[in-house]
Enzyme design. Structure first.
Site, PDB file in Angstrom:
ATOM      1  N   GLU A  34     -29.099 -86.552  19.268  1.00  0.00           N
ATOM      2  CA  GLU A  34     -29.211 -85.265  19.381  1.00  0.00           C
ATOM      3  C   GLU A  34     -28.901 -84.657  20.572  1.00  0.00           C
ATOM      4  O   GLU A  34     -28.371 -83.532  21.075  1.00  0.00           O
ATOM      5  CB  GLU A  34     -30.575 -84.589  18.494  1.00  0.00           C
ATOM      6  CG  GLU A  34     -29.658 -85.023  17.301  1.00  0.00           C
ATOM      7  CD  GLU A  34     -31.000 -85.917  16.619  1.00  0.00           C
ATOM      8  OE1 GLU A  34     -31.613 -87.030  17.418  1.00  0.00           O
ATOM      9  OE2 GLU A  34     -30.595 -86.517  15.395  1.00  0.00           O
ATOM     10  N   PHE A  48     -41.348 -82.482   4.499  1.00  0.00           N
ATOM     11  CA  PHE A  48     -41.057 -83.313   6.156  1.00  0.00           C
ATOM     12  C   PHE A  48     -39.750 -82.768   6.514  1.00  0.00           C
ATOM     13  O   PHE A  48     -39.051 -82.036   6.634  1.00  0.00           O
ATOM     14  CB  PHE A  48     -40.371 -84.930   4.936  1.00  0.00           C
ATOM     15  CG  PHE A  48     -40.112 -85.803   5.548  1.00  0.00           C
ATOM     16  CD1 PHE A  48     -40.621 -86.349   6.411  1.00  0.00           C
ATOM     17  CD2 PHE A  48     -38.268 -85.687   5.713  1.00  0.00           C
ATOM     18  CE1 PHE A  48     -40.126 -87.593   7.038  1.00  0.00           C
ATOM     19  CE2 PHE A  48     -38.108 -87.104   6.052  1.00  0.00           C
ATOM     20  CZ  PHE A  48     -38.380 -87.810   7.607  1.00  0.00           C
ATOM     21  N   GLN A  49     -39.895 -83.717   8.383  1.00  0.00           N
ATOM     22  CA  GLN A  49     -39.083 -82.895   8.789  1.00  0.00           C
ATOM     23  C   GLN A  49     -38.735 -81.408   8.683  1.00  0.00           C
ATOM     24  O   GLN A  49     -37.942 -81.054   9.529  1.00  0.00           O
ATOM     25  CB  GLN A  49     -37.714 -83.983   9.048  1.00  0.00           C
ATOM     26  CG  GLN A  49     -37.906 -85.322   9.034  1.00  0.00           C
ATOM     27  CD  GLN A  49     -35.677 -85.761   9.182  1.00  0.00           C
ATOM     28  OE1 GLN A  49     -35.683 -84.962   8.589  1.00  0.00           O
ATOM     29  NE2 GLN A  49     -35.980 -86.734   9.750  1.00  0.00           N
ATOM     30  N   LYS A 109     -31.740 -76.119   3.582  1.00  0.00           N
ATOM     31  CA  LYS A 109     -30.763 -76.845   2.963  1.00  0.00           C
ATOM     32  C   LYS A 109     -30.706 -76.264   1.746  1.00  0.00           C
ATOM     33  O   LYS A 109     -28.928 -76.507   1.258  1.00  0.00           O
ATOM     34  CB  LYS A 109     -31.899 -78.507   2.659  1.00  0.00           C
ATOM     35  CG  LYS A 109     -30.469 -79.385   1.895  1.00  0.00           C
ATOM     36  CD  LYS A 109     -31.283 -80.558   1.970  1.00  0.00           C
ATOM     37  CE  LYS A 109     -30.612 -81.674   1.277  1.00  0.00           C
ATOM     38  NZ  LYS A 109     -30.585 -82.657   1.115  1.00  0.00           N
ATOM     39  N   MET A 124     -34.007 -89.091  44.595  1.00  0.00           N
ATOM     40  CA  MET A 124     -34.433 -87.508  45.117  1.00  0.00           C
ATOM     41  C   MET A 124     -36.945 -87.591  45.240  1.00  0.00           C
ATOM     42  O   MET A 124     -36.918 -86.882  46.098  1.00  0.00           O
ATOM     43  CB  MET A 124     -33.865 -86.731  44.227  1.00  0.00           C
ATOM     44  CG  MET A 124     -34.556 -85.327  44.940  1.00  0.00           C
ATOM     45  SD  MET A 124     -33.253 -84.595  46.473  1.00  0.00           S
ATOM     46  CE  MET A 124     -31.687 -84.253  46.398  1.00  0.00           C
TER      47      MET A 124
END
Lengths: 163, 569
Positions: free
Chosen positions: B50, B112-113, B162, B478
């Site tokens: 993502e 969940f999630q 949802k 760097m």
């Protein structure tokens, strides 16, 4: 320098956390913060007491204005204004202290709003200093709990914060 | 027309003319994906992580004038997106992120999630919304796009539970948005603009310093016009590169920590500084107190009032859209016959030329070992300076900024504010999709590329012929450079052992991979890569591991205290 900022913000879930989050993430001071709906149910009015140099206060005001939920910001302490805070103090009131506590409450124009045989709840309204001096004037061992609302502020006369 | 929440989201995206949606499916967004499946106007690009979805939307937005859009699921989908969102936030990039959320009834129950996406993203978005009522969905998406692209642009997240995507309501896409609490200023205050122009006309040692705001406001041509009218030196920040043509003789290079000597000296010693869409950040002015000790008048044009007088006190603030303000400045100048004092300006230019002769970007090339600067110069030559260049973060990023001369805006795509390693490849995907057929290079290093290397798979799926130029020095360069200079050569965890064979890795993903070890092969390899118009080519340049980025201003030092090479240390 101490400043009292007044905000109108959208009465939306999360608006408060946007403001408080801004203060913590940018390291600004909050001395007190109060918020409640206004006569227009779609808006809340918030009073923040903060402190900082002129540059910091300028940044705070700009950053607050940038928040999408903030409708208007005014530094009410820039001009004549009124500040009030509400305090509820529960004190032990037994024996000789019972009469003394009642007397002190009257001197500070407080009201006793709850009485048991061993305690009072005193309601007191005024500036921060007044509430502080009341707490300083009574014996600290007698204080059972203190609840303060934080400062509310409003400009005097024609100064109106409205959209 | 009664539609489900999911149908409404897809309709809104179509109304906003969204071409590409970068995303990754999951439980909370299944209804949305089902609707995407049924249509072909909004094309979904399936990334492999993502973070890359948001970077790709970001690269798409930076290289066009459009809003980039990403779609992620709840919980880990949203948390993975956070780095991308913060990257876009720091660089003011207009993107809209749609995140799934657990059903409204499950919110707050550790489902969940489930994660508090609005809470987690709050400090790194311009604004965010949780839509709890399907009837507010269309209006909220409209607001999201409006807020993302107007004012100082930025990412806006819309979190949709949802059940809201399954509920139905009457759909109508609002034509207009009105937000009483959000009305960004566009037009600058004309009195302030006149004051600014007067200061510019009276300047003896003037300097124009511009940033990402010029690019975001599509004001490059206006800046060029103003620059020509005044004849002043111009510097572009890292975010502003391409805002003024790098090949123009008035251009003095990039300012700041790894900017040119002449840009920094001119910034430091000018008497009037016109800052346009830039924010005096720490990588540009270094020590702000040191910077302010030198007397100079500063004019600051910016759409965001909070950028003005934040780090550096400004004399003439002008709040407004950069393009509008530049237009008005040009009009003011054209209305007067007054011009800056030619004699003083010539003296000032003589001084700048003297600084320029120090050749701060000069480096010692080698026949034995590939110098990174040489690779970037060759890329610039081979592509005629006209490629889109995305980078990751580190030494290679600075070399790219120094040696690829951008003449046009929106060609240079880099994570400036947040400095996000892993940005380059996914950003290049967004650029390539937005500009099919155009040359797109991703300059990276072996450290950064491994932070989003999984996207080579996405590049294969969508046949994105990006040219990846990895400046492989086997070090987190760097970090190594700072350890060499500030930490007594103690290279704590900056050496990368057990690196993969990147050429073979690219081949494993179905691309063309090539390792280049000799300076003599650099140009040929780059030419060959760009000839392969349909292939992603991964060029693994084995470069000099000891090369440092110069010139350099050490932390806490002033702009006039540059180090030009290791000998200055």
């Amino acid at each position: 320098m101490r400043h009292v900022l007044s905000l109108l913000l959208e009465n939306e879930a999360g608006a408060l956390s946007r403001v408080s989050g801004l203060f913590s993430s940018r390291g600004y001071n909050i001395e007190s913060l109060t918020v409640a709906p206004t006569e227009d149910a779609s808006m809340s009015r918030m009073t923040i007491v903060t402190s900082g140099s002129d540059e910091v206060i300028e940044q705070i005001t700009k950053q607050l204005n940038k928040l999408v939920d903030v409708v208007k910001v005014v530094d009410v302490s820039e001009a004549p204004h009124i500040e009030r805070e509400l305090m509820l103090v529960k004190v032990r009131a037994l024996g000789a202290a019972r009469e003394e506590m009642k007397r002190m409450s009257e001197i500070f124009r407080g009201r006793i709003i709850d009485v048991t045989d061993s305690s009072y709840v005193i309601e007191l309204t005024g500036t921060q200093e007044k509430l502080d001096s009341f707490l300083g004037a009574i014996e600290s061992e007698l204080i059972l709990e203190t609840v303060r609302s934080g400062v509310c502020g409003v400009g005097r006369g024609d100064r109106v914060l409205k959209i | 027309m009664v539609l489900t929440g999911a149908e409404i989201v897809v309709r809104c995206l179509q109304e906003e003319k969204v071409e590409y949606l970068f995303g990754y499916p999951g439980g909370s967004v299944l209804f949305l994906y089902d609707e995407l499946f049924k249509q072909d106007k909004v094309r979904h690009v399936l990334v492999r992580h993502e973070q890359a979805a948001v970077h790709a939307a970001d690269g798409y937005a930076r290289s066009t004038e459009k809003v980039g859009v990403a779609l992620v699921t709840s919980g880990p989908g949203a948390t993975n997106a956070v780095t991308g969102i913060a990257t876009a936030y720091m660089d003011s990039i207009p993107i809209v992120i749609i995140s799934g959320q657990v059903p409204t009834a499950a919110i707050g129950l550790d489902a969940f999630q489930e994660v508090d996406t609005v809470g987690i993203t709050r400090p790194c978005v311009k604004h965010n919304f949780l839509v709890k009522d399907v009837r507010e969905l269309a209006a909220t998406l409209k607001k999201a796009f409006h807020i993302a692209r107007t004012g100082r642009p930025g990412p806006v997240l819309v979190d949709i539970p949802k059940d809201v995507t399954a509920q139905r309501c009457e759909y109508e896409y609002p034509e207009k948005v009105s937000l009483r609490s959000y009305n960004p200023v566009v037009k600058g205050h004309s009195g302030q603009i006149r004051k600014a122009v007067q200061l510019l006309l009276e300047a003896r040692r003037p300097m124009i310093y511009t940033g990402g705001g010029v690019v975001l406001s599509n004001a490059a041509e206006k800046l060029a016009k103003l620059g020509r009218l005044l004849g002043f030196p111009v510097t572009n920040t890292l975010m502003g590169l391409g805002g003024y043509p790098a090949s123009d003789k008035q251009f003095v290079g990039m300012p700041g920590m790894h900017g040119t000597y002449e840009a920094n000296m001119a910034m430091h010693y000018c008497d009037v500084l016109l800052a346009v869409g830039a924010r005096f950040d720490d990588r540009v002015v270094g020590n702000a107190e040191h910077f302010m000790q030198e007397p100079r008048k500063i004019i600051h044009v910016d759409i965001d009032p909070s950028s003005i007088s934040k780090r550096v006190k400004v004399d003439v603030p002008v709040v407004g859209d950069v393009g509008d303000v530049l237009d008005e400045m040009i009009a003011c100048l054209e209305a007067t016959r007054e011009r800056p004092d030619a004699e003083h300006l010539a003296l000032w230019w003589r001084q700048i030329e003297e600084w320029r002769r120090r050749d701060s970007l000069g480096y010692k090339n080698s026949d034995e070992i590939i110098k990174p600067q040489f690779v970037v110069q060759k890329l610039w030559e081979v592509t005629g300076g006209d490629a889109f260049v995305a980078t990751d973060v580190g030494q290679h990023q600075m070399w790219s900024a120094q040696y690829y001369k951008f003449n046009k805006p929106r060609r240079w795509v880099t994570s400036g504010g947040l400095g996000t390693m892993g940005f380059g490849l996914p950003a290049a995907m967004g650029i390539q999709l937005a500009h099919p057929g155009s040359p797109v290079a991703c300059i990276t290093g072996e450290g950064s590329i491994q932070m989003c290397i999984q996207e080579l798979s996405t590049c294969k799926q969508y046949r994105l012929p990006i040219k990846v130029l990895s400046l492989n020095n086997r070090y987190l360069g760097m970090v190594r450079q700072w350890q060499e200079i500030f930490h007594g050569n103690r290279y704590s965890e900056s050496y990368m052992d057990s690196l993969p064979d990147f050429a073979k890795l690219a081949e494993a993903y179905g691309h063309v991979g090539l390792q280049v070890t000799k300076p003599g092969d650099v140009e040929g390899a780059i030419r060959e890569a760009f000839k392969r118009k349909d292939d992603l080519v991964f060029l693994d340049f084995q470069i000099d591991p000891t090369e440092n980025v110069y010139p350099m201003i050490q932390g806490g030092k002033g702009l006039n205290e540059m180090i030009l090479s290791t000998e200055d240390l």
